[in-house]
Scaffold this motif. Sequence first.
Motif, PDB file in Angstrom:
ATOM      1  N   LEU A 195       0.854  -1.186   0.000  1.00  0.00           N
ATOM      2  CA  LEU A 195       0.000   0.000   0.000  1.00  0.00           C
ATOM      3  C   LEU A 195       0.891   1.238   0.000  1.00  0.00           C
ATOM      4  O   LEU A 195       2.025   1.197   0.469  1.00  0.00           O
ATOM      5  CB  LEU A 195      -0.887   0.033   1.253  1.00  0.00           C
ATOM      6  N   CYS A 196       0.347   2.340  -0.474  1.00  0.00           N
ATOM      7  CA  CYS A 196       1.052   3.612  -0.386  1.00  0.00           C
ATOM      8  C   CYS A 196       0.847   4.197   1.007  1.00  0.00           C
ATOM      9  O   CYS A 196      -0.167   3.942   1.658  1.00  0.00           O
ATOM     10  CB  CYS A 196       0.516   4.583  -1.441  1.00  0.00           C
ATOM     11  N   ASP A 197       1.799   4.962   1.460  1.00  0.00           N
ATOM     12  CA  ASP A 197       1.787   5.529   2.819  1.00  0.00           C
ATOM     13  C   ASP A 197       0.964   6.823   2.849  1.00  0.00           C
ATOM     14  O   ASP A 197       1.491   7.918   2.975  1.00  0.00           O
ATOM     15  CB  ASP A 197       3.228   5.788   3.261  1.00  0.00           C
ATOM     16  N   TYR A 198      -0.367   6.678   2.730  1.00  0.00           N
ATOM     17  CA  TYR A 198      -1.268   7.834   2.695  1.00  0.00           C
ATOM     18  C   TYR A 198      -1.641   8.351   4.084  1.00  0.00           C
ATOM     19  O   TYR A 198      -1.699   9.547   4.311  1.00  0.00           O
ATOM     20  CB  TYR A 198      -2.558   7.498   1.943  1.00  0.00           C
ATOM     21  N   ASN A 199      -1.947   7.445   5.018  1.00  0.00           N
ATOM     22  CA  ASN A 199      -2.362   7.851   6.368  1.00  0.00           C
ATOM     23  C   ASN A 199      -1.123   8.224   7.165  1.00  0.00           C
ATOM     24  O   ASN A 199      -0.377   7.359   7.583  1.00  0.00           O
ATOM     25  CB  ASN A 199      -3.109   6.720   7.100  1.00  0.00           C
ATOM     26  N   ASN A 200      -0.919   9.510   7.397  1.00  0.00           N
ATOM     27  CA  ASN A 200       0.247   9.997   8.127  1.00  0.00           C
ATOM     28  C   ASN A 200       1.541   9.644   7.376  1.00  0.00           C
ATOM     29  O   ASN A 200       2.354   8.839   7.859  1.00  0.00           O
ATOM     30  CB  ASN A 200       0.270   9.449   9.560  1.00  0.00           C
ATOM     31  N   PRO A 201       1.748  10.223   6.207  1.00  0.00           N
ATOM     32  CA  PRO A 201       2.920   9.915   5.379  1.00  0.00           C
ATOM     33  C   PRO A 201       4.229   9.985   6.168  1.00  0.00           C
ATOM     34  O   PRO A 201       4.437  10.878   6.977  1.00  0.00           O
ATOM     35  CB  PRO A 201       2.873  11.003   4.300  1.00  0.00           C
ATOM     36  N   GLY A 202       5.071   9.001   5.916  1.00  0.00           N
ATOM     37  CA  GLY A 202       6.377   8.936   6.562  1.00  0.00           C
ATOM     38  C   GLY A 202       6.452   7.969   7.726  1.00  0.00           C
ATOM     39  O   GLY A 202       7.530   7.582   8.143  1.00  0.00           O
ATOM     40  N   ASP A 203       5.291   7.539   8.249  1.00  0.00           N
ATOM     41  CA  ASP A 203       5.340   6.612   9.389  1.00  0.00           C
ATOM     42  C   ASP A 203       5.476   5.154   8.956  1.00  0.00           C
ATOM     43  O   ASP A 203       5.708   4.271   9.765  1.00  0.00           O
ATOM     44  CB  ASP A 203       4.131   6.781  10.305  1.00  0.00           C
ATOM     45  N   GLU A 204       5.336   4.890   7.648  1.00  0.00           N
ATOM     46  CA  GLU A 204       5.441   3.547   7.074  1.00  0.00           C
ATOM     47  C   GLU A 204       4.453   2.562   7.682  1.00  0.00           C
ATOM     48  O   GLU A 204       4.736   1.371   7.809  1.00  0.00           O
ATOM     49  CB  GLU A 204       6.872   3.026   7.158  1.00  0.00           C
ATOM     50  N   GLU A 205       3.268   3.055   8.070  1.00  0.00           N
ATOM     51  CA  GLU A 205       2.195   2.212   8.593  1.00  0.00           C
ATOM     52  C   GLU A 205       0.914   2.483   7.813  1.00  0.00           C
ATOM     53  O   GLU A 205       0.599   3.629   7.511  1.00  0.00           O
ATOM     54  CB  GLU A 205       1.945   2.506  10.079  1.00  0.00           C
ATOM     55  N   GLU A 206       0.200   1.419   7.497  1.00  0.00           N
ATOM     56  CA  GLU A 206      -1.096   1.514   6.833  1.00  0.00           C
ATOM     57  C   GLU A 206      -1.978   0.384   7.336  1.00  0.00           C
ATOM     58  O   GLU A 206      -1.496  -0.595   7.908  1.00  0.00           O
ATOM     59  CB  GLU A 206      -0.948   1.419   5.314  1.00  0.00           C
ATOM     60  N   VAL A 207      -3.263   0.513   7.093  1.00  0.00           N
ATOM     61  CA  VAL A 207      -4.212  -0.523   7.490  1.00  0.00           C
ATOM     62  C   VAL A 207      -4.421  -1.454   6.301  1.00  0.00           C
ATOM     63  O   VAL A 207      -4.885  -1.026   5.237  1.00  0.00           O
ATOM     64  CB  VAL A 207      -5.558   0.082   7.953  1.00  0.00           C
TER      65      VAL A 207
END
Length: 95
Positions: A21-33
Motif C-alpha cells: 500500500l502507499c503511505d497515505y495515512n500519516n505519510p512517513g510513518d510507514e504504517e497503513e491498514v
Amino acid sequence: TLELQINPLPLANPVITDYALCDYNNPGDEEEVFTLDTKTLEIANGQTGVTVTYYATQTDAQNQTNGLPNSYTNTSNPQQIWINISDNVTGCNTV
C-alpha cells in the motif's frame, strides 16, 4: 477391527504475491491498514471448504493463537505475516 484414515492437508498457494500500500495515512510513518482477507482467495488457490487465518509469528500460526484482525496495521516495514489454512471438515491445517 480398526480403520485408519489419512485426510489430505490443505495447501496454500506456493507463490503469494506481496501486499503493498502507499503511505497515505500519516505519510512517513510507514504504517497503513491492510485488509488481510483480500488475500484469502489467492492463498486458498481454488480450494473450497477452507479457512485462512493470519498471524504475526510462525508459533502463533502453528498454535492458532493470537490471530490478527482483518483490518491490520503493520508494525514494521516490510513485515512478514504468517498464515494458517485449515480444512473446515477435518480440521487438518498447514502453516
